[in-house]
Structure formats: structure tokens, C-alpha cells
Design a protein around this motif. Structure first.
Motif: not given
Length: 300
Positions: A38-39, A47-49, A53-56, A60-65
Motif C-alpha cells: 500500500q505504501r 488491491d494490495a492483497v 496474489k494473497l487471495a483471488s 475477495i468477492e466471497a468475503a464481501r458477500s
């Protein structure tokens, strides 16, 4: 109003971070890398994650939902069959520790640019040779070195690990491969450094899923997040699924039962592993009447 929006955004990021920790296995070191990214690039947390490539995007979509209140995942509890865990002072437990040492020494000799030097698939020629038990006890032994360790059940046909650790069906490897949701990394009672990824719930088309490029990509991600990764596979004689796993990660610990495995079956398994570009980094001779005895390592 602005402060409320900022607070809501922070809450959402906190929920996403918590979800990724529980389901993708993100560690403290991973989050330090995210902060540095991020820095460096000026992007946000998500976006940093993704950049690292720490997550696909599916993660992220699964986490948000996911629901706002992240439910506590069931904790795995080793069954009595895992003798090395319940009675660590037996000859069997000592044999598992000896196997652990021999395996680590063998993996250390692999080329550093290999990519999967901390991943091993536990294979056997036939069913009933004690492969799943050994995979579980080996993974637990590695975790007892205070090293983050992941045990994966890649037997999508007849999974065993969820029974050995007394956990209900939960999203696992199958869901991670179909991107219907990330696999849930389960913690294990008494083993804070061991995580368990079960076979999952939707286990249709097992060979097709294990043969797709996404499986190798998933294993690459896990190999970066964990110090050790142990994969339980189906019997080679029963189906070709184990060969698909081996084609992706290469390293094999071959389990043979002294009084059960036919010589022709063992020879056929070795030939098929070789054809799949497998590399036998160790072999184990099982004798249930006595103990598990690690044998001298060999390579294909």
C-alpha cells in the motif's frame, strides 16, 4: 456523515481481513507485506492483497458477500486413531518424528527454484494402507515444530480427514477449485500451528478439478503461506486422481503396507508416478501389527 462512511469502510475492511485470515490462511507476515505494498503503490487494502496474489478475486468477492457477523468455524479435534498425537511417548510416535526428520532433510536437498520444496503428496498404491492416518500424523508432527502447516484432503471421492478430525462437512478444496467460495481453513485443537482443509462439499468431477491449472495455482499460494503442506490423496490403483496431484506438486511420500500391498501394485504405482513426473522423496513401510517404520528415502 463522512466520519460514518469512513467508519463503515473500516468495518468492511476489518470483516474482509478477518474472512481472509480464516479462509485463506493470511498470516501476520502477509499483512506486513500488504501494508508495504500500500505504501509503495498507493493502492487500497483489497488491491494490495490482489497485487500480492494473497487471495483471488473470487476470495475477495466471497468475503464481501459474507454475512457481517463472521461465524466461528468448527474446531477440528483429532480422533483416538491418531495415536502419535494422543500418546507421544510410544515407539509409533517416535517413528513419526523420525520420518519427519528424514523427510525434511530430503526436501532440503531439492533445488531452491523448484517451487514446491515444502509440499509433499502422501500416496499409496492401494486402499487400506494407512495413507490418510500417516498424512494426518505427519502434518501434526510438522506443526509441532511451531511451523505453520497445512493438511489438505485431496481425496474428493472418499475423504477421510474430516472423520479423523471430527469436523462436519464444510467448504473445502472442492469449493476453492470451483471458485464457488474459498475453502475454510479449520484450526485443530491442541495444535495451534496446524490448519486443515477438508475435501469440501461439492465433490463432483474430482479428476477434472484436480487436473485443471487452478489446482496448481492454489497449491502455489498455499506453499507461500505455509512452511509445510501435506496432501492426502486417493489410492493410485483406485483412480488417477493422485497422479493429477503429483503432476502439480511432484514430491511424493509413498506409503506401502507390508502385508497388504501386492508387489505388482507397488511396481505399477511407481511406474505411474514416474509417468506423472513424480519424485519420490521418501517411502514408508507400514506394519499395523507393530508400528510405522520410515525406510530409506529413494527417488524416481
Amino acid at each position: 456523515m463522512a466520519s460514518q462512511t469512513a467508519s463503515a469502510n473500516r468495518d468492511e475492511l476489518s470483516r474482509i481481513a478477518a474472512y481472509l485470515i480464516r479462509t485463506c490462511g493470511l498470516t501476520e507476515d502477509d499483512f506486513l507485506r500488504v501494508i508495504e505494498e500500500q505504501r509503495r503503490s498507493g493502492v487500497g487494502f483489497v488491491d494490495a492483497v490482489l497485487n500480492l496474489k494473497l487471495a483471488s478475486p473470487a476470495d475477495i468477492e466471497a468475503a464481501r458477500s459474507a454475512t457481517h457477523a463472521i461465524k466461528t468455524l468448527p474446531q477440528a479435534r483429532p480422533r483416538i486413531e491418531l495415536k502419535a498425537l494422543h500418546d507421544p511417548f510410544t515407539a509409533h510416535a517416535e517413528a513419526i518424528r523420525s520420518l519427519r526428520t528424514a523427510l525434511l532433510m530430503q526436501l532440503e536437498r531439492l533445488p531452491r527454484n523448484d517451487g514446491f520444496t515444502n509440499v509433499v503428496a502422501v500416496c499409496s498404491a492401494q486402499r487400506g494402507e494407512g495413507r490418510s492416518l500417516l498424512a494426518a500424523e505427519l502434518a501434526a508432527s510438522l506443526a509441532q515444530l511451531d511451523a505453520p502447516t497445512l493438511l489438505i484432503d485431496a481425496d474428493l471421492r472418499t475423504p477421510r480427514q474430516q472423520r479423523l478430525f471430527e469436523v462436519p462437512d464444510a467448504p473445502g478444496l472442492a469449493e476453492a477449485l470451483t471458485q464457488s467460495g474459498p475453502g475454510q481453513m479449520l484450526t485443530v485443537d491442541g495444535l495451534p500451528h496446524l490448519s486443515l482443509l477438508t475435501a469440501g462439499q461439492d465433490r463432483s468431477k474430482p479428476l477434472e478439478r484436480l487436473s485443471q491449472p487452478e489446482f496448481r495455482e492454489l497449491m502455489q499460494g498455499y506453499s507461500r503461506r505455509y512452511r509445510h503442506v501435506v496432501i492426502d490423496t486417493p489410492a493410485i490403483e483406485a483412480c488417477p486422481d493422485a497422479l493429477a496431484v503429483v503432476a502439480a506438486v511432484r514430491n511424493v511420500l509413498l506409503v506401502v503396507h507390508r502385508h497388504q500391498c501386492r508387489l505388482s501394485a507397488a511396481q505399477s504405482a511407481l511406474s505411474r508416478l514416474h509417468a506423472a513426473n513424480g519424485r519420490v522423496v521418501g517411502s514408508v513401510l507400514q506394519d499395523f501389527a507393530k508400528t510405522t517404520r520410515p525406510r530409506r528415502t529413494r527417488r524416481l
